[in-house]
Write an enzyme that holds these catalytic residues in place. Sequence first.
Site, PDB file in Angstrom:
ATOM      1  N   ALA A  33      -3.831   8.673   7.020  1.00  0.00           N
ATOM      2  CA  ALA A  33      -4.436   8.150   6.024  1.00  0.00           C
ATOM      3  C   ALA A  33      -3.759   6.692   5.770  1.00  0.00           C
ATOM      4  O   ALA A  33      -3.154   6.079   6.799  1.00  0.00           O
ATOM      5  CB  ALA A  33      -4.148   8.995   4.729  1.00  0.00           C
ATOM      6  N   ASN A  34      -4.146   5.880   4.633  1.00  0.00           N
ATOM      7  CA  ASN A  34      -3.363   4.748   4.523  1.00  0.00           C
ATOM      8  C   ASN A  34      -3.274   4.542   2.983  1.00  0.00           C
ATOM      9  O   ASN A  34      -3.524   5.532   2.359  1.00  0.00           O
ATOM     10  CB  ASN A  34      -4.489   3.292   4.651  1.00  0.00           C
ATOM     11  N   ARG A  35      -2.431   3.559   2.469  1.00  0.00           N
ATOM     12  CA  ARG A  35      -2.011   3.675   1.113  1.00  0.00           C
ATOM     13  C   ARG A  35      -2.767   3.273   0.012  1.00  0.00           C
ATOM     14  O   ARG A  35      -2.377   3.000  -1.281  1.00  0.00           O
ATOM     15  CB  ARG A  35      -0.777   2.625   1.196  1.00  0.00           C
ATOM     16  N   SER A  36      -3.991   3.023   0.241  1.00  0.00           N
ATOM     17  CA  SER A  36      -5.034   2.544  -0.857  1.00  0.00           C
ATOM     18  C   SER A  36      -4.690   3.417  -1.848  1.00  0.00           C
ATOM     19  O   SER A  36      -4.865   4.675  -1.893  1.00  0.00           O
ATOM     20  CB  SER A  36      -6.408   2.453  -0.597  1.00  0.00           C
ATOM     21  N   ALA A  99     -10.522   1.083   1.502  1.00  0.00           N
ATOM     22  CA  ALA A  99      -9.775   0.843   2.708  1.00  0.00           C
ATOM     23  C   ALA A  99      -9.991   1.466   3.628  1.00  0.00           C
ATOM     24  O   ALA A  99      -9.416   2.784   3.913  1.00  0.00           O
ATOM     25  CB  ALA A  99      -8.107   0.796   2.189  1.00  0.00           C
TER      26      ALA A  99
END
Length: 226
Positions: A33-36, A99
């Site tokens: 995942a990413n931090r959005s 994102a």
Amino acid sequence: LGANAPQGSLAGRRILVTSGPTHEPIDPVRYIANRSSGAQGTALARALRDQGAEVVFITGPADIRPPEGVEVVAVQSALEMEAAVQAALPVDAGVFAAAVADWRVASASDRKLKKSKDGLPVLEFAENPDILKTVSRMAQGRPPLVVGFAAETNDVVENATAKRLRKGCDWIVANDVSPATGIMGGDENAVILISDQGAEEWPRMGKAEVATRLAARIATTLNSKS
Ligand code: CTP
Ligand code: CA
């Protein structure tokens, strides 16, 4: 509509917004995942709704609650987000604030990976479809206005201008997320709007205010087209 619509009104307009991160599965219990946070996309969906638009809000897994009064399509992965976007077309404008993970695990396992004395798992990646680029370059049925986002840490105007041309979208909403700005993960945003008119730097303001201004700009632009 058109002629009778007040400037700044989005009544009768259908607008899709992508928002949040995507989760790319490794196996049934793990993902990349990413931090959005989904904060800017959510604020935008709300602001567009407040201007009277019919909003399709296509969101990856985010902790933030989607606004009331919009059609919510919850997705996990980039592939699911792309399918949801295609299903939402046609629209008057597409706003791509998600994102999206650039890569997914090439062959996600349908069983949980187990520790093994034979060694460590090796993940192979495949590139995800570029949703913004695909929609921007549609030969038929391209939304009249396509808006992308770009978070950059350096050479913001230069990078975002190149990105706009590469994608083929109308606008890029660029922001500087270098650590010194303290923007990442906060309530404020410092935006540079890149269009064929060049780069327009907005003062630093709350994400809700950025959303309101963008929604107003989208309204005037759509209403000047038709
Ligand atoms: N985007 C998309 N689909 C992807 C990747 C990005 O729709 N697979 C959209 C994002 O929602 C955003 C814009 O493209 O509106 C720019 O995303 P960004 O990650 O900055 O662009 P990339 O082309 O992935 O470039 P980079 O290598 O800088 O990450
Ligand atoms: Ca990317």
